[in-house]
Design a protein around this motif. Structure first.
Motif, short mmCIF file in Angstrom:
data_model
loop_
_atom_site.label_atom_id
_atom_site.label_comp_id
_atom_site.label_asym_id
_atom_site.label_seq_id
_atom_site.Cartn_x
_atom_site.Cartn_y
_atom_site.Cartn_z
N PRO A 22 -22.59 81.75 126.73
CA PRO A 22 -22.81 81.51 125.30
C PRO A 22 -24.29 81.55 124.94
CG PRO A 22 -21.25 79.93 126.20
CD PRO A 22 -21.82 80.67 127.37
N TYR A 51 -27.04 81.01 121.61
CA TYR A 51 -27.17 80.39 120.29
C TYR A 51 -28.54 80.71 119.72
CZ TYR A 51 -23.28 77.66 122.12
OH TYR A 51 -22.08 77.28 122.67
N PRO A 84 -24.09 80.37 116.62
CA PRO A 84 -23.61 81.03 117.84
C PRO A 84 -23.66 82.54 117.69
CG PRO A 84 -22.12 79.26 117.13
CD PRO A 84 -23.08 79.49 116.00
N ASP A 127 -22.37 86.26 118.75
CA ASP A 127 -21.17 86.90 119.26
C ASP A 127 -21.57 87.98 120.26
OD1 ASP A 127 -18.85 88.39 119.73
OD2 ASP A 127 -18.13 88.17 117.67
N ALA A 129 -23.36 75.73 113.15
CA ALA A 129 -22.78 74.46 113.56
C ALA A 129 -23.89 73.42 113.52
CB ALA A 129 -22.20 74.57 114.96
N LEU A 145 -22.14 72.85 124.88
CA LEU A 145 -21.35 73.94 124.31
C LEU A 145 -21.04 73.60 122.87
CD1 LEU A 145 -20.10 76.65 125.25
CD2 LEU A 145 -17.96 75.42 125.64
N VAL A 146 -21.27 74.53 121.97
CA VAL A 146 -21.11 74.29 120.53
C VAL A 146 -20.09 75.27 119.98
CG1 VAL A 146 -22.26 74.20 118.29
CG2 VAL A 146 -23.48 73.47 120.36
N GLU A 147 -19.10 74.76 119.28
CA GLU A 147 -18.09 75.62 118.68
C GLU A 147 -18.58 76.15 117.33
OE1 GLU A 147 -15.33 76.69 119.97
OE2 GLU A 147 -15.65 75.54 121.82
N PRO A 148 -18.36 77.43 117.04
CA PRO A 148 -18.78 77.97 115.74
C PRO A 148 -17.98 77.38 114.60
CG PRO A 148 -17.46 79.58 116.95
CD PRO A 148 -17.73 78.45 117.90
#
Length: 335
Positions: free
Chosen positions: A281, A283, A218, A220, A206, A180-183
């Motif tokens: 999510p 990407y 990421p 939306d 990211a 999981l990657v945070e924007p």
């Protein structure tokens, strides 16, 4: 036969699909034999569309003819090739290329788009195709300026559910394991060629798994659902073109110094390796194209025949560690 289509809420105004039958049977029965058939699609390019006209660039939106090809081919599959309604349509590959930039420039209102379509059924069983090869010559105001293609696959509900469930399980397992990657933030609309922030579908990059060798954007999903949803409850096919276009503009600006307000995609090719799942999510990873597999560091920008900077980029869409689609694009700096 001239058919007026109501394709989707992405389109405004009438769209005409004309069947140009190649056999007496098709002409008399208004139905296609399971062989190659020709069609012509025509509509006006939108001047006041909430999405297609929301642009900082002086060009018509590439998404419009791609979606027109998909929707017209799907209509023809049901109407002329007798594909049953219960069959689920999946796009396995699709693409579009601009061969002449000039007609794509917005010079006024009322420009007309024409697609000269050739649809070829494949994997025909008892007269009904399991797939459809689609080719289109793209013209704007009577001037040939591009080409588009797609392969549609018609799946039984059981096969479709099996693919969806297997893909979702793989994505959910890798996400649960920590993929999981945070924007890093949200770009300004102008950075992705729009004015309305509601049309921004990707977050700022990211750090990817390969460090500096890829940019990870990421997507939306909620924004895409609001803008592109077709009522199917699935991730809309148009998301992949629009999200990859936005990611490519951001990457071209970061890697090559391109100015988004004067940049456009002149080539876009996608191969789909599974179904993206709503609610998980998604990407878009961008890297330079150094080989046929679309991997490797970004090369220096090239030049087109007119001397304008042009960059080729490879993109992949992922949910967890599962690759959903692989895309290659060419971005042109029109300066």
């Amino acid at each position: 036969m001239d058919t007026v289509l109501a394709l989707s809420r992405l389109f405004l105004g009438p769209q005409h699909l004309v069947h140009k039958p190649d056999s007496p049977e098709a002409f008399l029965l208004d139905a296609g034999t399971p062989v190659r058939q020709s069609f012509s699609f025509a509509t006006e390019l939108p001047d006041r569309h909430p999405l297609f006209s929301d642009t900082t660039t002086p060009f018509h939106d590439l998404l419009f003819p791609v979606e027109a090809l998909r929707q017209a081919a799907l209509f023809a599959a049901r109407q002329y090739f007798r594909v049953p309604e219960k069959r689920i349509t999946a796009v396995s590959a699709t693409g579009v290329e601009i061969t002449d930039v000039t007609p794509w420039r917005r010079i006024g209102e009322g420009s007309r788009l024409t697609l000269d379509l050739a649809l070829t059924p494949v994997d025909v069983v008892t007269g009904v195709p399991r797939g459809l090869e689609c080719e289109a010559a793209v013209s704007i105001d009577g001037r040939r300026c591009g080409a588009a293609d797609a392969r549609l696959v018609f799946l039984s509900p059981g096969v479709y559910r099996g693919h969806r469930e297997a893909g979702r399980r793989q994505s959910e397992q890798s996400i649960a394991a920590g993929w999981l990657v945070e924007p890093a933030g949200v770009p300004a609309p102008e950075q992705v060629g729009h004015r309305d922030p509601r049309h921004v579908l990707v977050a700022l990059s990211a750090e990817g798994e390969d460090g500096d060798e890829e940019l990870l954007f990421p997507v939306d999903g909620q924004a895409a659902e609001a803008v592109l949803a077709d009522g199917s409850g699935e991730v809309p096919p148009a998301l992949f073109l629009e999200a990859s276009r936005q990611a490519a503009l951001l990457a071209a600006a970061e890697l090559h110094g391109f100015v988004p307000s004067h940049a456009l995609l002149t080539r876009w090719q996608a191969a789909f390796r599974g179904f993206a799942e709503p609610g998980l999510p998604l990407y878009c990873a961008v890297g330079g194209v150094s080989g046929a597999d679309g991997t490797g560091p970004a090369p220096a920008a090239d030049r087109d025949a007119a001397g304008r900077p042009s960059a080729r980029l490879g993109l992949t869409f992922r949910q967890g560690d599962r690759e959903v689609a692989r895309v290659s694009v060419t971005v042109l700096q029109d300066c």
